[in-house]
Design a protein around this motif. Structure first.
Motif, PDB file in Angstrom:
ATOM      1  N   THR A 142     -15.323-107.701 -34.148  1.00 39.33           N
ATOM      2  CA  THR A 142     -15.034-109.068 -33.705  1.00 39.33           C
ATOM      3  C   THR A 142     -16.042-109.534 -32.655  1.00 39.33           C
ATOM      4  N   VAL A 143     -16.432-108.643 -31.754  1.00 42.70           N
ATOM      5  CA  VAL A 143     -17.424-108.988 -30.730  1.00 42.70           C
ATOM      6  C   VAL A 143     -18.791-109.205 -31.377  1.00 42.70           C
ATOM      7  N   ILE A 144     -19.141-108.353 -32.330  1.00 43.49           N
ATOM      8  CA  ILE A 144     -20.431-108.495 -33.014  1.00 43.49           C
ATOM      9  C   ILE A 144     -20.501-109.844 -33.718  1.00 43.49           C
ATOM     10  N   SER A 145     -19.435-110.213 -34.425  1.00 45.35           N
ATOM     11  CA  SER A 145     -19.416-111.487 -35.153  1.00 45.35           C
ATOM     12  C   SER A 145     -19.596-112.667 -34.213  1.00 45.35           C
ATOM     13  N   LYS A 146     -18.926-112.631 -33.062  1.00 39.22           N
ATOM     14  CA  LYS A 146     -19.065-113.720 -32.093  1.00 39.22           C
ATOM     15  C   LYS A 146     -20.478-113.751 -31.514  1.00 39.22           C
ATOM     16  N   ALA A 147     -21.036-112.583 -31.254  1.00 38.24           N
ATOM     17  CA  ALA A 147     -22.344-112.516 -30.589  1.00 38.24           C
ATOM     18  C   ALA A 147     -23.469-113.005 -31.488  1.00 38.24           C
ATOM     19  N   ILE A 148     -23.401-112.701 -32.786  1.00 35.64           N
ATOM     20  CA  ILE A 148     -24.508-113.088 -33.665  1.00 35.64           C
ATOM     21  C   ILE A 148     -24.173-114.276 -34.548  1.00 35.64           C
ATOM     22  N   GLY A 149     -22.939-114.781 -34.460  1.00 33.74           N
ATOM     23  CA  GLY A 149     -22.570-115.966 -35.230  1.00 33.74           C
ATOM     24  C   GLY A 149     -22.497-115.717 -36.723  1.00 33.74           C
ATOM     25  N   LYS A 150     -22.094-114.512 -37.126  1.00 32.11           N
ATOM     26  CA  LYS A 150     -21.986-114.164 -38.543  1.00 32.11           C
ATOM     27  C   LYS A 150     -20.586-113.640 -38.849  1.00 32.11           C
ATOM     28  N   ASP A 151     -20.164-113.783 -40.133  1.00 29.76           N
ATOM     29  CA  ASP A 151     -18.846-113.289 -40.512  1.00 29.76           C
ATOM     30  C   ASP A 151     -18.883-111.778 -40.741  1.00 29.76           C
ATOM     31  N   ALA A 152     -17.694-111.206 -40.996  1.00 29.63           N
ATOM     32  CA  ALA A 152     -17.569-109.753 -41.107  1.00 29.63           C
ATOM     33  C   ALA A 152     -18.390-109.203 -42.273  1.00 29.63           C
TER      34      ALA A 152
END
Length: 349
Positions: free
Chosen positions: A190-200
């Motif tokens: 969830t943090v990765i998705s928010k940080a890079i603006g990409k879905d799972a």
């Protein structure tokens, strides 16, 4: 005053010590362009101007909000600052974009402050959330760097760092993938998705790619800003368990030790390495006199035979035994192609 000048004035008001109330003042409407002038402005130039203004407005809004929260831009000795604890960008030699930024700051000053937090482990020091290139430019120029101070948790810092890069679109595909991989070592998806603006789904593809390629190998190539996911995946397809087979490794090494490779930009480095891999593949196939046998597996209740070879992936259905399945897949293929193109364009933009 035209719109461009007005925006510049707003930026100067924000960062040059002018009363922030100046931002709320209305501007004189821009004079209309004559027909002849309009004809001289290309659609590409108009699009570029719109994108530039859009980015300026995003920065204005972000920094206005910080000013409303009571934030004040400070001047820091560059030696007081440390980079984020997760690197997001490759530093390469002969970086023309960085040299252009440095020249701009030298001539016109630092227009946009960076964002820092009090260093969590070192009193009197600060850690950068975003603005690493501006910090490096000021450091090289021997001048202070201007920035806002904000208390941020580790997670908030990484999200701010990633989102700023995503909005500016100045991280290459492979830099984004490396950033996601480093985050994955300590933070949830969830943090990765928010940080890079990409879905799972996209995050999973990025991590799969990085797992197939050694980071040292990627760094030898560099950020390769013009190279998107499909070509990186093509290159990764030549690796086995994170390593190049000997014939491929020998051909790639012969390329990377040359002076031309050392002086090349990262896009050219990528292209030369991929060409070397393709050449090695052709030579290996010619020497053996045959193409490697494709791995076969069944899908469903032995209804679809999948053949996964080094150069081709195929599916085979017995239309006499499963006419309904064959008809269904035939009907769905156009939609799957549209979905693929949509993902391809979105991720390679």
């Amino acid at each position: 005053m035209n719109k461009a000048t007005d925006r510049s004035k707003k930026m100067r008001a924000m960062f040059g010590g002018v009363d922030p109330a100046e931002l709320s003042k209305s501007s004189t409407p821009a004079p209309s362009m004559t027909t002849a002038t309009k004809q001289r402005v290309s659609s590409g130039a108009i699009k570029s101007m719109r994108n530039t203004f859009s980015n300026v407005e995003k920065e204005n809004e972000k920094l206005r909000q910080m000013m409303q929260e009571g934030s004040v831009a400070h001047e820091f000795d560059t030696a007081e600052l440390d980079p984020s604890f997760v690197a997001d960008r490759m530093i390469v030699a002969n970086d023309q974009d960085f040299e252009t930024l440095k020249a701009s700051i030298s001539t016109s000053g630092q227009q946009v402050p960076i964002l820092v937090r009090p260093h969590p482990e070192a009193d009197g020091r600060y850690q950068i959330a975003f603005g690493h290139r501006r910090w490096r430019a000021c450091k090289d120029l021997g001048i202070p760097v201007r920035g806002f101070i904000k208390d941020l948790s580790d997670e908030a810092l990484l999200i701010a760092q990633g989102q700023e890069n995503h909005e500016r679109k100045n991280l290459s595909f492979i830099e984004t993938a490396l950033f996601a991989s480093r985050l994955a070592k300590s933070f949830p998806q969830t943090v990765i998705s928010k940080a890079i603006g990409k879905d799972a789904t996209t995050v999973s593809k990025l991590l799969k790619l990085i797992n197939a390629l050694p980071e040292d190998f990627i760094r030898e190539i560099g950020p390769a800003p013009k190279i998107g996911r499909p070509r990186w995946e093509e290159l990764a397809g030549h690796f086995v368990n994170g390593q190049l087979p000997d014939p491929f490794k020998a051909r790639v090494n012969a390329v990377t030790i040359t002076a031309d490779f050392e002086l090349s930009g990262s896009d050219e480095r990528f292209s030369s390495i991929l060409s070397a891999c393709k050449s090695a593949e052709t030579t290996t196939t010619a020497a053996t006199g045959s193409v490697a046998t494709a791995a076969k597996s069944w899908l469903g209740n032995r209804q679809i035979l999948m053949k996964d070879g080094p150069n081709a992936l195929s599916f085979q259905i017995d239309a006499r035994k499963d006419p309904e399945l064959a008809a269904f897949l035939k009907k769905r293929l156009p939609d799957l192609m549209d979905e693929f193109r949509s993902d391809y364009l979105k991720e390679d933009a």
